[in-house]
Design a protein around this motif. Structure first.
Motif, PDB file in Angstrom:
ATOM      1  N   GLN A 131       0.841  -1.194   0.000  1.00  0.00           N
ATOM      2  CA  GLN A 131       0.000   0.000   0.000  1.00  0.00           C
ATOM      3  C   GLN A 131       0.882   1.252   0.000  1.00  0.00           C
ATOM      4  O   GLN A 131       1.858   1.346   0.749  1.00  0.00           O
ATOM      5  N   VAL A 132       0.527   2.168  -0.881  1.00  0.00           N
ATOM      6  CA  VAL A 132       1.262   3.430  -1.000  1.00  0.00           C
ATOM      7  C   VAL A 132       0.274   4.573  -0.838  1.00  0.00           C
ATOM      8  O   VAL A 132      -0.685   4.682  -1.623  1.00  0.00           O
ATOM      9  N   ARG A 150       7.101  10.827  -1.795  1.00  0.00           N
ATOM     10  CA  ARG A 150       8.492  10.440  -1.572  1.00  0.00           C
ATOM     11  C   ARG A 150       9.075   9.693  -2.775  1.00  0.00           C
ATOM     12  O   ARG A 150      10.250   9.836  -3.115  1.00  0.00           O
ATOM     13  N   SER A 151       8.229   8.904  -3.484  1.00  0.00           N
ATOM     14  CA  SER A 151       8.734   8.163  -4.653  1.00  0.00           C
ATOM     15  C   SER A 151       9.122   9.084  -5.806  1.00  0.00           C
ATOM     16  O   SER A 151       9.889   8.692  -6.688  1.00  0.00           O
ATOM     17  N   LEU A 152       8.572  10.321  -5.787  1.00  0.00           N
ATOM     18  CA  LEU A 152       8.930  11.248  -6.860  1.00  0.00           C
ATOM     19  C   LEU A 152      10.399  11.654  -6.790  1.00  0.00           C
ATOM     20  O   LEU A 152      10.966  12.154  -7.774  1.00  0.00           O
ATOM     21  N   GLY A 153      11.022  11.458  -5.633  1.00  0.00           N
ATOM     22  CA  GLY A 153      12.454  11.759  -5.537  1.00  0.00           C
ATOM     23  C   GLY A 153      13.338  10.630  -6.035  1.00  0.00           C
ATOM     24  O   GLY A 153      14.563  10.805  -6.113  1.00  0.00           O
ATOM     25  N   ASP A 154      12.758   9.473  -6.357  1.00  0.00           N
ATOM     26  CA  ASP A 154      13.548   8.344  -6.879  1.00  0.00           C
ATOM     27  C   ASP A 154      13.984   8.655  -8.308  1.00  0.00           C
ATOM     28  O   ASP A 154      13.158   8.996  -9.169  1.00  0.00           O
ATOM     29  N   PRO A 155      15.299   8.548  -8.648  1.00  0.00           N
ATOM     30  CA  PRO A 155      15.765   8.849 -10.018  1.00  0.00           C
ATOM     31  C   PRO A 155      15.093   7.974 -11.076  1.00  0.00           C
ATOM     32  O   PRO A 155      14.787   8.450 -12.170  1.00  0.00           O
ATOM     33  N   ASP A 156      14.831   6.709 -10.740  1.00  0.00           N
ATOM     34  CA  ASP A 156      14.193   5.836 -11.726  1.00  0.00           C
ATOM     35  C   ASP A 156      12.769   6.293 -12.008  1.00  0.00           C
ATOM     36  O   ASP A 156      12.315   6.279 -13.172  1.00  0.00           O
ATOM     37  N   VAL A 157      12.027   6.690 -10.941  1.00  0.00           N
ATOM     38  CA  VAL A 157      10.666   7.191 -11.123  1.00  0.00           C
ATOM     39  C   VAL A 157      10.692   8.480 -11.927  1.00  0.00           C
ATOM     40  O   VAL A 157       9.851   8.700 -12.819  1.00  0.00           O
ATOM     41  N   GLN A 158      11.626   9.356 -11.620  1.00  0.00           N
ATOM     42  CA  GLN A 158      11.728  10.607 -12.381  1.00  0.00           C
ATOM     43  C   GLN A 158      12.025  10.334 -13.859  1.00  0.00           C
ATOM     44  O   GLN A 158      11.478  11.004 -14.744  1.00  0.00           O
TER      45      GLN A 158
END
Length: 287
Positions: free
Chosen positions: A252-253, A260-268
């Motif tokens: 669950q997110v 917080r996941s928006l700071g992940d380079p892969d997500v970006q």
């Protein structure tokens, strides 16, 4: 007594002969006879010229043969080996079947006594025509001798013998192939396979595939770039990502987890790709 100044006697027989000599038909026959004599004289003259040129031509051919022998020895060619190979080929030429064919050919020549004269005239005319075109007959003759040397080379003789052997065995190989095909066809029928129907279906599929490959839709698909290496690589990466995401345990997110996941380079990197894709796709839709 001759009262007309003629060389013929003034007798009934002389008068008859004089009348026939003045006849138009007799004059035409005499004229044709004189033409035949002139033609015969020209033929005899040509034959005399050929006979006079014979010793010179024989001497020229002998010199060319000596020069070819010397050239062969200089190049390390064993003339005796070549002659031995030529004798092997001659052995095949003297086989009974070949001798029969040669006898038939000789009988044709015996039935055509004028053929030799005609061939001589043709060769003479071809020599004159070749000389007029600037063709060097001596060089062509030397080239022919070199070709004979190559054909009588031991390696070439072995290859020719192999070809002759294959030709002699070709009928047996064809019969064996036909027997194998018949046996395979019979086994297919015993197994319930309708080869004619399968062949018809294959022909139908081939026609449909040919129509598809020649269609405008297929040409548009090939020009669209959807099958390009870059596109296939991107689709492959998308498929692998889907598999890995599906195999990962569910979790669950919430909103804060998403932020917080928006700071992940892969997500970006993925979001940037989706943004670029949306922009490019929007431009294509506008076009």
């Amino acid at each position: 007594m001759n009262t007309h100044g003629s060389a013929l006697p003034d007798t009934p027989a002389g008068k008859e002969l004089q009348r026939r000599l003045h006849d138009e038909h007799t004059l035409e026959v005499l004229n044709r006879l004189l033409d035949r004599i002139d033609s015969l004289e020209r033929t005899v003259t040509r034959l005399t010229e050929l006979v006079e040129q014979g010793p010179g031509m024989v001497s020229m051919v002998t010199d060319m043969a000596d020069e070819a022998m010397s050239h062969a020895k200089t190049n390390g060619i064993e003339v005796e080996d070549r002659l031995r190979n030529a004798l092997i080929l001659a052995e095949r030429l003297t086989a009974p079947e070949m001798v029969t064919k040669l006898d038939q050919l000789l009988s044709l020549f015996n039935q055509a006594p004028g053929m030799a004269s005609m061939v001589t005239d043709i060769v003479d005319e071809n020599f004159r025509m070749a000389a007029a075109r600037g063709v060097n007959v001596d060089e062509r003759f030397r080239a022919g001798l070199e070709l004979v040397q190559q054909l009588t080379h031991p390696d070439m003789v072995r290859k020719l013998q192999g070809l002759i052997g294959m030709a002699e065995q070709s009928s047996g190989l064809i019969a064996m192939a036909m027997d194998i095909f018949d046996e395979s066809y019979q086994k297919a029928l015993e197994q319930g396979l309708d080869l004619e129907r399968l062949l018809g279906n294959a022909t139908s599929v081939t026609k449909r595939l040919s129509a598809l490959l020649n269609s405008d839709e297929y040409q548009a698909l090939m020009a669209s770039g959807i099958l390009s290496p870059e596109t296939l690589s991107t689709v492959s990466g998308l498929g692998q990502a889907l598999v890995e995401s599906r195999q990962a345990p569910p979790r669950q997110v919430g909103l804060w987890g998403l932020m917080r996941s928006l700071g992940d380079p892969d997500v970006q990197r993925a979001i940037a790709f989706l943004t670029d894709f949306a922009r490019a796709f929007g431009q294509k839709l506008k076009d």
